[in-house]
Write a protein that holds these residues in place. Structure first.
Motif, PDB file in Angstrom:
ATOM      1  N   GLY A 172      -6.698  24.726  72.905  1.00  0.00           N
ATOM      2  CA  GLY A 172      -5.664  25.479  73.606  1.00  0.00           C
ATOM      3  C   GLY A 172      -4.318  24.805  73.656  1.00  0.00           C
ATOM      4  O   GLY A 172      -3.391  25.360  74.256  1.00  0.00           O
ATOM      5  N   GLU A 173      -4.154  23.641  73.024  1.00  0.00           N
ATOM      6  CA  GLU A 173      -2.870  22.967  73.022  1.00  0.00           C
ATOM      7  C   GLU A 173      -2.053  23.399  71.807  1.00  0.00           C
ATOM      8  O   GLU A 173      -2.486  24.231  71.012  1.00  0.00           O
ATOM      9  N   TYR A 174      -0.877  22.795  71.673  1.00  0.00           N
ATOM     10  CA  TYR A 174       0.007  23.156  70.563  1.00  0.00           C
ATOM     11  C   TYR A 174      -0.633  22.728  69.239  1.00  0.00           C
ATOM     12  O   TYR A 174      -1.181  21.630  69.120  1.00  0.00           O
ATOM     13  N   GLY A 175      -0.573  23.603  68.248  1.00  0.00           N
ATOM     14  CA  GLY A 175      -1.115  23.303  66.930  1.00  0.00           C
ATOM     15  C   GLY A 175      -0.212  23.809  65.834  1.00  0.00           C
ATOM     16  O   GLY A 175       0.417  24.861  65.968  1.00  0.00           O
ATOM     17  N   ASP A 176      -0.150  23.074  64.738  1.00  0.00           N
ATOM     18  CA  ASP A 176       0.674  23.473  63.605  1.00  0.00           C
ATOM     19  C   ASP A 176      -0.047  23.273  62.281  1.00  0.00           C
ATOM     20  O   ASP A 176       0.586  23.198  61.230  1.00  0.00           O
ATOM     21  N   THR A 177      -1.382  23.171  62.309  1.00  0.00           N
ATOM     22  CA  THR A 177      -2.169  23.087  61.089  1.00  0.00           C
ATOM     23  C   THR A 177      -3.158  24.247  61.044  1.00  0.00           C
ATOM     24  O   THR A 177      -3.362  24.941  62.038  1.00  0.00           O
ATOM     25  N   ILE A 178      -3.781  24.447  59.893  1.00  0.00           N
ATOM     26  CA  ILE A 178      -4.745  25.525  59.682  1.00  0.00           C
ATOM     27  C   ILE A 178      -6.101  24.913  59.387  1.00  0.00           C
ATOM     28  O   ILE A 178      -6.213  23.987  58.574  1.00  0.00           O
ATOM     29  N   ASP A 179      -7.128  25.418  60.058  1.00  0.00           N
ATOM     30  CA  ASP A 179      -8.482  24.923  59.866  1.00  0.00           C
ATOM     31  C   ASP A 179      -9.405  26.092  59.548  1.00  0.00           C
ATOM     32  O   ASP A 179      -9.184  27.222  59.995  1.00  0.00           O
ATOM     33  N   HIS A 180     -10.461  25.808  58.783  1.00  0.00           N
ATOM     34  CA  HIS A 180     -11.445  26.821  58.405  1.00  0.00           C
ATOM     35  C   HIS A 180     -12.618  26.784  59.384  1.00  0.00           C
ATOM     36  O   HIS A 180     -13.172  25.712  59.651  1.00  0.00           O
ATOM     37  N   LEU A 181     -12.974  27.928  59.945  1.00  0.00           N
ATOM     38  CA  LEU A 181     -14.130  27.983  60.837  1.00  0.00           C
ATOM     39  C   LEU A 181     -15.402  27.617  60.074  1.00  0.00           C
ATOM     40  O   LEU A 181     -16.206  26.812  60.548  1.00  0.00           O
ATOM     41  N   LEU A 182     -15.611  28.211  58.928  1.00  0.00           N
ATOM     42  CA  LEU A 182     -16.675  27.798  58.014  1.00  0.00           C
ATOM     43  C   LEU A 182     -16.031  26.930  56.943  1.00  0.00           C
ATOM     44  O   LEU A 182     -15.214  27.413  56.171  1.00  0.00           O
ATOM     45  N   PRO A 183     -16.337  25.636  56.906  1.00  0.00           N
ATOM     46  CA  PRO A 183     -15.638  24.739  55.969  1.00  0.00           C
ATOM     47  C   PRO A 183     -15.790  25.199  54.522  1.00  0.00           C
ATOM     48  O   PRO A 183     -16.788  25.812  54.133  1.00  0.00           O
ATOM     49  N   ARG A 184     -14.774  24.895  53.743  1.00  0.00           N
ATOM     50  CA  ARG A 184     -14.829  25.239  52.328  1.00  0.00           C
ATOM     51  C   ARG A 184     -15.942  24.489  51.613  1.00  0.00           C
ATOM     52  O   ARG A 184     -16.472  24.978  50.615  1.00  0.00           O
ATOM     53  N   ALA A 185     -16.303  23.308  52.116  1.00  0.00           N
ATOM     54  CA  ALA A 185     -17.398  22.564  51.505  1.00  0.00           C
ATOM     55  C   ALA A 185     -18.736  23.262  51.687  1.00  0.00           C
ATOM     56  O   ALA A 185     -19.689  22.947  50.973  1.00  0.00           O
ATOM     57  N   LYS A 186     -18.818  24.208  52.634  1.00  0.00           N
ATOM     58  CA  LYS A 186     -20.062  24.926  52.883  1.00  0.00           C
ATOM     59  C   LYS A 186     -19.953  26.406  52.542  1.00  0.00           C
ATOM     60  O   LYS A 186     -20.734  27.213  53.044  1.00  0.00           O
ATOM     61  N   GLY A 187     -18.961  26.771  51.742  1.00  0.00           N
ATOM     62  CA  GLY A 187     -18.862  28.141  51.261  1.00  0.00           C
ATOM     63  C   GLY A 187     -17.797  28.980  51.919  1.00  0.00           C
ATOM     64  O   GLY A 187     -17.706  30.174  51.619  1.00  0.00           O
ATOM     65  N   GLY A 188     -16.981  28.425  52.794  1.00  0.00           N
ATOM     66  CA  GLY A 188     -15.921  29.197  53.432  1.00  0.00           C
ATOM     67  C   GLY A 188     -14.727  29.395  52.508  1.00  0.00           C
ATOM     68  O   GLY A 188     -14.510  28.617  51.571  1.00  0.00           O
ATOM     69  N   HIS A 189     -13.961  30.431  52.780  1.00  0.00           N
ATOM     70  CA  HIS A 189     -12.789  30.754  51.964  1.00  0.00           C
ATOM     71  C   HIS A 189     -11.560  30.834  52.863  1.00  0.00           C
ATOM     72  O   HIS A 189     -11.661  30.958  54.092  1.00  0.00           O
ATOM     73  N   THR A 190     -10.403  30.788  52.230  1.00  0.00           N
ATOM     74  CA  THR A 190      -9.131  30.860  52.947  1.00  0.00           C
ATOM     75  C   THR A 190      -8.785  32.323  53.164  1.00  0.00           C
ATOM     76  O   THR A 190      -8.092  32.959  52.356  1.00  0.00           O
ATOM     77  N   THR A 191      -9.284  32.877  54.261  1.00  0.00           N
ATOM     78  CA  THR A 191      -9.087  34.279  54.596  1.00  0.00           C
ATOM     79  C   THR A 191      -8.617  34.382  56.047  1.00  0.00           C
ATOM     80  O   THR A 191      -8.808  33.449  56.838  1.00  0.00           O
TER      81      THR A 191
END
Length: 243
Positions: A172-191
């Protein structure tokens, strides 16, 4: 021709100049013999510049700074379990139609898009990834053999940060990066459905862990709000909220 001794020498005695404009005439400066004489003269004179390790930079025990001590002793961040991101507002106007995709004779799907500078690009991808991109609103169906990416790298980053109002999805604090809920190493995509805004610390701590594993100690959002904390994703613009 050597600049120091003035004698003509083979090109192999000179250092090679690198770069786009370097050619056969790019070798110049001191020859090999002049470089050896200058190096030996500098060592005999005790030149400080020739010392690879001056006394001020010698190895000594590392002394922790006050900021490092405070960071090491600081309590872990308070994590809040928030609902997953919602699809874009205009994504529900038309169904995704990912079931209509069919591979070409080569067994691939054509994928088109644009770079940050507006140039067109095209590549091939597999059927499963193409359906995932269409299903999670990162691409649209052009025809049954082709999809088109909706975002460039720059526009996708701006969309995620503005959608989450520069608020970390995990603490809940200030953020300026993007993270994947399902990591790309485990099959997640940038969606849009798999990416959230995150602060640098949460992004590094999560790494390639699953969301449930990373948020196992998190508390529900209702409990967080009932404890007197205000949700950072309210209708109030982020620019008016203190960091």
């Amino acid at each position: 021709m050597c600049l120091y001794c003035g004698e003509p020498k083979p090109l192999g005695d000179f250092l090679r100049r690198t770069g786009k404009r370097s050619g056969s005439e790019a070798r110049r400066g001191a020859c090999r013999d002049c470089r050896k004489r200058r190096r030996s003269a500098a060592l005999e004179a005790g030149d400080e510049a020739s010392d690879p390790m001056p006394p001020s930079a010698q190895a000594r025990p590392h002394e922790a700074l006050p900021a490092e001590v405070e960071a090491a002793e600081a309590a872990p961040k308070r994590r809040v379990r928030r609902p997953p991101p919602e699809p874009p507002a205009d994504a529900m106007l038309e169904p995704t139609r990912e079931a209509e995709l069919r591979p070409t004779r080569q067994g691939t799907i054509r994928m088109r898009g644009r770079t940050d500078k507006g140039r067109r690009w095209q590549q091939e991808t597999d059927l499963e990834m193409a359906r995932c991109l269409v299903r999670e609103h990162a691409a649209v169906l052009v025809n049954r053999f082709t999809i088109r990416r909706l975002y460039t790298n720059r526009t996708f980053r701006r969309y995620i940060l503005e959608r989450d109002r520069y608020t970390c999805h995990f603490c809940g604090e200030y953020g300026d990066t993007i993270d994947h809920l399902l990591p790309r190493a485990k099959g997640g995509h940038t969606t849009p459905l798999n990416c959230v805004c995150a602060c640098m610390l949460c992004n590094q701590n999560k790494a390639d862990r699953d969301l449930d594993e990373f948020m196992e100690d998190a508390e529900p959002l209702d409990t967080f709000l009932s404890a007197g904390n205000r949700d950072d994703r309210s209708d109030e613009p982020f620019a008016t909220r203190p960091l």
